[in-house]
Design a protein around this motif. Structure first.
Motif, mmCIF file in Angstrom:
data_model
loop_
_atom_site.group_PDB
_atom_site.id
_atom_site.type_symbol
_atom_site.label_atom_id
_atom_site.label_comp_id
_atom_site.label_asym_id
_atom_site.label_seq_id
_atom_site.Cartn_x
_atom_site.Cartn_y
_atom_site.Cartn_z
ATOM 1 N N GLN A 57 0.783 -1.283 -0.106
ATOM 2 C CA GLN A 57 -0.040 -0.038 0.048
ATOM 3 C C GLN A 57 0.894 1.326 -0.058
ATOM 4 O O GLN A 57 1.671 1.391 0.698
ATOM 5 C CB GLN A 57 -0.846 0.092 1.233
ATOM 6 C CG GLN A 57 -1.907 1.221 1.269
ATOM 7 C CD GLN A 57 -2.917 1.314 2.674
ATOM 8 O OE1 GLN A 57 -2.136 0.914 3.683
ATOM 9 N NE2 GLN A 57 -4.079 1.363 2.304
ATOM 10 N N SER A 59 1.161 4.980 0.944
ATOM 11 C CA SER A 59 0.662 5.796 1.961
ATOM 12 C C SER A 59 1.535 7.036 2.462
ATOM 13 O O SER A 59 1.345 7.812 3.336
ATOM 14 C CB SER A 59 0.237 5.214 3.371
ATOM 15 O OG SER A 59 1.575 4.531 3.822
ATOM 16 N N GLY A 471 5.711 -0.449 -0.281
ATOM 17 C CA GLY A 471 5.136 0.067 1.104
ATOM 18 C C GLY A 471 6.029 0.350 2.116
ATOM 19 O O GLY A 471 5.700 0.290 3.206
#
Length: 515
Positions: A57, A59, A471
């Protein structure tokens, strides 16, 4: 599965803004952990193209990724890049450029002790924005000879020696209209008394202020006796005054140097340490030898404050022996260089990612970093090597095409190229300072890469994007999450490898980097 899909669709209709998906953590686990990939009983030897990392992910922004890392127990780099100690890759110009970018260069040892020490001293003497060895003229040289130098401002010294007594400067602005190019430069130069000069020591900021306030382009740096020590120019200073990521110790650029793993090379090691080299790499194709262990123990006992990288190795047992002898870093890679024939000639070695993973597994509990040396042909390979345990990657052919590598450019089929020689190629073996006898490498050519500063920035940005896709925001976090099984992998079939590159086009131009 069909019933679950129907249920999810019904939930989606009832709550269009959010869905409560009832899936176990085990079902969400895609791919395999690093242990599952490399430590199963029948695991094949795995290298870069065999492995793909699954995305995580995102972020955070790419600019938030920190690539700083440990080269050895005590030496920290801003970027995980170092240059291979090869005669067609690293001499003082490469070492300076890479240290300024945030990595470190390892000077090759295929030369006399005096030549290698001279390269080390040039790196340690370098000051950002200052030209330590400027082109010079003697008073009797002609304007035609000044034209041949190709510079717009050239210091004139007694006898035309590089660090002789400064007499003046010949400037293109004041001499280019002179029709008679046979005139001696002493007749047209700006004399010593008229020159704006700076006394050593002089910082970059002080030099910048003098250049700005005096509105001049050139500033000679002299000692108390009037001898020329360096030259700085407005253009060079503007380009070089800020290198926030430069690898430095006590205000000087850091540099490494290679020493062949033979007892007879103790004198070379002593001389390099005396010259200020910050880290030694013991240079041997198979580093698990009695000679290397003996030289390693000698270096650590005589110079405990100088870090020593040992290698090359490819197995756990080899790594353990070097750690027990006091190695501060482990260089991993046997027979995997782009110009190496070692595995074909000697039938020994190991696929590079398997070697890095296994060696890191032994070195990591002792806090000793691993350097992945060989097989780095792309920025994706850099990211994979770092993921399975490397703290730094050592590059040869990847860096051999930059402006600062040794050798001249030549054209081949309209492309600018540089020669690249394996350490065991015939061209290197024929050098009188090389004691290898078995040819296990080739010579070739690499394409132009532009300046080291520009290419290092491209490498760093590409690796940061790779980290972002996985990530993770740092190399320590990457190592930790890989060990914990959070970073996931899959092995790729040949078809998958083909699909991961350019495919099914009639023709294309591959330009990943513009110099």
């Amino acid at each position: 599965n069909f019933r679950r899909l129907v249920r999810l669709c019904a939930m989606s209709d009832a709550h269009p803004a959010a869905m409560d998906i009832d899936v176990s953590e085990e079902e969400l686990k895609d791919g395999f952990s690093v242990v599952e990939v490399f430590s199963t009983a029948a695991a094949p030897s795995i290298t870069f193209d065999d492995l793909i990392m699954l995305p995580g992910q995102i972020s955070f922004g790419c600019e938030e990724v920190d690539l700083s890392t440990q080269l050895t127990k005590r030496i920290r780099l801003s970027l995980p890049f170092c240059s291979s100690p090869m005669s067609s890759v690293t001499e003082h110009e490469m070492a300076i450029a890479l240290a300024l970018a945030g990595g470190i260069g390892f000077l090759h040892c295929h030369c006399t002790i005096e030549e290698q020490v001279g390269m080390a001293r040039r790196v340690k003497a370098y000051e950002n924005g200052f030209i330590a060895e400027p082109a010079v003229l003697s008073p009797e040289d002609t304007l035609a000879q000044a034209d041949e130098k190709g510079f717009a401002g050239i210091p004139v010294t007694e006898g035309g020696t590089q660090h002789g007594k400064l007499l003046g400067m010949v400037l293109k602005d004041s001499s280019e209209l002179e029709a008679d190019r046979t005139l001696a430069v002493k007749d047209v130069m700006v004399g010593f008394d008229e020159l704006v000069k700076a006394k050593h020591p002089c910082t970059l900021e002080e030099a910048y202020e003098i250049l700005k306030s005096a509105r001049i382009k050139y500033l000679p740096i002299i000692d108390d006796n009037g001898n020329l020590l360096a030259l700085t120019t407005r253009s060079d200073l503007l380009k070089n005054r800020e290198f926030p990521h430069a690898t430095k110790s006590n205000g000087k650029l850091m540099v490494g140097a290679a020493v062949p793993a033979r007892q007879s090379e103790q004198a070379r090691l002593d001389a390099l340490v005396e010259a200020g080299v910050d880290v030694i790499v013991l240079d041997e194709r198979n580093g698990d030898s009695a000679a290397q262990l003996e030289l390693l123990r000698y270096a650590k006992s005589k110079f405990p404050d100088v870090d020593v990288i040992a290698g090359n190795v490819a197995t756990s047992t080899q790594t353990q022996r070097l750690l027990e002898a006091g190695a501060d870093g482990i260089r991993v890679g046997m027979g995997v260089g782009s110009a190496s024939l070692g595995q074909q000639v000697k039938a020994t070695g190991r696929a590079q990612l398997s070697a890095v993973y296994k060696c890191h597994s032994i070195a990591q509990p002792h806090g000793v970093p691993v350097i992945a040396d060989g097989g780095i042909s792309s920025t994706g390979a850099v990211t994979k090597a770092l993921t399975v345990g490397a703290s730094v990657v050592m590059m040869g052919s990847m860096l051999a095409g930059v402006d600062e590598s040794p050798g001249e450019f030549f054209f081949h089929d309209g492309k600018r190229m540089k020669h690249f020689h394996a350490l065991t190629s015939r061209e290197v073996l024929d050098h009188p300072e090389v004691f290898e006898s078995l040819q296990a490498g080739v010579s070739g050519a690499v394409a132009e890469r532009g300046s080291m500063a520009t290419f290092a920035a491209y490498l760093a940005q590409s690796v940061k994007h790779g980290f972002q896709d996985v990530g993770v925001q740092s190399i320590p976090q990457l190592h930790a999450e890989t060990r914990e099984g959070k970073v996931r992998f899959e092995l790729r079939s040949r078809s998958a490898q083909r699909e991961g590159g350019v495919h099914h086009l009639f023709g294309y131009t591959k330009t990943l980097f513009r110099s």
